[in-house]
Design an enzyme around this catalytic site. Sequence first.
Site, mmCIF file in Angstrom:
data_model
loop_
_atom_site.group_PDB
_atom_site.id
_atom_site.type_symbol
_atom_site.label_atom_id
_atom_site.label_comp_id
_atom_site.label_asym_id
_atom_site.label_seq_id
_atom_site.Cartn_x
_atom_site.Cartn_y
_atom_site.Cartn_z
ATOM 1 N N GLY A 39 -14.954 12.561 23.821
ATOM 2 C CA GLY A 39 -16.161 11.940 23.290
ATOM 3 C C GLY A 39 -17.252 12.921 22.905
ATOM 4 O O GLY A 39 -18.244 12.526 22.292
ATOM 5 N N CYS A 255 -3.930 -15.763 8.048
ATOM 6 C CA CYS A 255 -3.833 -15.024 6.787
ATOM 7 C C CYS A 255 -3.158 -15.944 5.762
ATOM 8 O O CYS A 255 -2.114 -16.539 6.046
ATOM 9 C CB CYS A 255 -3.004 -13.770 7.008
ATOM 10 S SG CYS A 255 -2.526 -12.942 5.473
ATOM 11 N N CYS A 258 0.494 -14.086 4.846
ATOM 12 C CA CYS A 258 1.616 -14.000 5.780
ATOM 13 C C CYS A 258 1.530 -15.035 6.893
ATOM 14 O O CYS A 258 2.461 -15.196 7.672
ATOM 15 C CB CYS A 258 1.700 -12.606 6.394
ATOM 16 S SG CYS A 258 0.410 -12.273 7.607
ATOM 17 N N CYS A 279 -4.999 -10.625 5.818
ATOM 18 C CA CYS A 279 -4.946 -9.436 6.681
ATOM 19 C C CYS A 279 -5.582 -8.252 5.968
ATOM 20 O O CYS A 279 -5.305 -8.013 4.796
ATOM 21 C CB CYS A 279 -3.496 -9.038 6.979
ATOM 22 S SG CYS A 279 -2.564 -10.232 7.905
ATOM 23 N N CYS A 285 0.584 -6.966 7.194
ATOM 24 C CA CYS A 285 0.767 -8.205 6.442
ATOM 25 C C CYS A 285 2.169 -8.233 5.810
ATOM 26 O O CYS A 285 2.879 -9.237 5.896
ATOM 27 C CB CYS A 285 -0.316 -8.314 5.373
ATOM 28 S SG CYS A 285 -0.513 -9.973 4.697
HETATM 29 ZN ZN ZN Z 1 -1.305 -11.263 6.385
#
Ligand code: ZN
Lengths: 299, 276
Positions: A39, A255, A258, A279, A285
């Site tokens: 970090g 989505c 998909c 997506c 996807c």
């Molecule tokens: Zn998708």
Amino acid sequence: MNPNYQLTDSQDSYGFGFLDEFAKREIRRVILKAISIPGYQTPYASREMPMGRGFGTGGLQLTLSMIGPEDTLKVIDQGSDDSVNAVNLRKFAELTCPDVSTTESTTEATLIQTRHRVPEIALREDQVLNLQVPYPDPLVIVEPSEAKRKIMHGEGDYARLLTKLYEDLVKFDEITISHRYPTRINGHYVIDPSPIPRYDVPKLHQSQALLLFGAGREKKIYAVPPYTNAEPLVFDDVPFRTENFYNADGKRRACNRCGSTNSFLDELNLEDGSKAWQCSDTDFCNRQLARTDAGEVTQ
Amino acid sequence: MKPILEVKGLTRIHGTECPSCLDMTGPEHDTNVCPACGSVVAAANVSFSLQPGEILGIMGESGSGKSTVVKTLYFDQAPSRGSAIFRDGDQNHELFNLNGAEQRWLRNHRFGMVYQNPNLGLNFGISAGGNIAERLLMNDLNHYGDIRRRAGELLTRTDVMVSRMDESPKQFSGGMQQRVQIAKALATRPPLLYLDEVTTGLDLSVQARILDLILEIQHELGTAMIVVTHDLGVIRLLASRTLVMKYGRVIESGLTDQILEDPQQAYTQQLVASTL
Ligand SMILES: [Zn+2]
Ligand SMILES: Nc1ncnc2c1ncn2[C@@H]1O[C@H](COP(=O)(O)OP(=O)(O)OP(=O)(O)O)[C@@H](O)[C@H]1O
Ligand SMILES: [Mg+2]
Ligand SMILES: [Zn+2]
């Protein structure tokens, strides 16, 4: 990037990976330091690249300094392999790193350079994710002096950042930060995880893959090493929330390509004025779509 | 009882400093500017002690070095030399030998400061409650509900309407801004509070209420305080003991009543006479 960019005719004048060996060695050394101090924003001598700073030069320098002929590279921008930026960066790598193969597949890649997203598919120990970072320091919003910010980081003093979150809760009843959510690494340094959505922040926690962050303009490199804690800054009684993609009826949107209901969705404005969700991770996807087409059951 | 604060030889010189700085400045030379090198001797050899729960007054004309003393003790600026021991329970802190992190820790956890100019003590970019929240967050209180409750209590205690805690203090009256500053300073229940001209520039009635508040706090919490002012009325009301400063030097010190009734120094006599 200049789309007409060409390597000079004599290929010897640039080494493998465009950067000279000294530059690569310095960046690798800085990467090791960044991994050793999870970090911590490690300064480095960011090199001029043949594209504007702010177009992923920080991520690209990470990629070029660690890539080897045996690597398989994937480049994404907002989850997509096909956006102009991703294509340009991938072409540049193909041009300057002969023998390196490139891919759009998250699982085949050994090295992934990304802007604004962490892939949906969990990454493995043998993979490295390089994130492009525009603004590395989460404290800039509360402290303009870099010297003072360094002291605050050193002492783990993030009270003023939390005060900002307090003010958000007072004004809006929720924390309104949508991207770049300040995240504490390994219990000490708080990082700006680059403009990934809140949805991706939990993926940084105990990630199997090494996560590297490169800020070209601000000349900083930092790391979330594998199996390291990454905790978004929150109050004890106000849990961290990610985007949930619920519709008005409280149902999780899917989505529209998909059918997936467990990925980060982009909102699209269709020609008829309606909205659709898809997506943002195109590789994910495509995989879901292939599974559906193959007759597998979707979730 | 052992003093909570023991200051010895506190000196603050602005400028290049030369060997004559201390010899050629002060009340007997009628200046705090070194004639040899031009440095400003803001404070020289200031020594005093403060008992737990006691209020010590520092008075003197403008430029005499009053603010310099509290600013160095609050780490707003470093002294040129001198020492200060802060006793906190069974711990002794040699204030000017601490590193930056240790100093900031004490400042955020164990000291409180109220400035004459609310701009210095408050962040006007955030709400009044946020100003107090920041100090609570520095003290590792990380529960939003608890922070709101505690900030509300503190504002109530200092007579700021809780209904206004989510407004920026920029919109508040001068008296209210000082109350928010006091609430913020008290957030961590510090054993030691510095008050630098907290009532200067406020209406008399507003002044009186703030002075009452300060006395109440001292009684309730037993907070030790250093009160800087050029107002004899404030000294008379609050301080059990007082230092009188001129050109960076302490020229008179003792019980406030004695100083006001029987000032030894001509300068103090003048100050007292001018307000009778
Ligand atoms: Zn998708
Ligand atoms: N940064 C600086 N550089 C040079 N001189 C300074 C600086 N800060 C303060 N001084 C000088 O130091 C002296 C003491 O200042 P200080 O602020 O302590 O006085 P004061 O007693 O608080 O006065 P006032 O009643 O006006 O607030 C003054 O002569 C002032 O001009
Ligand atoms: Mg002053
Ligand atoms: Zn001098």
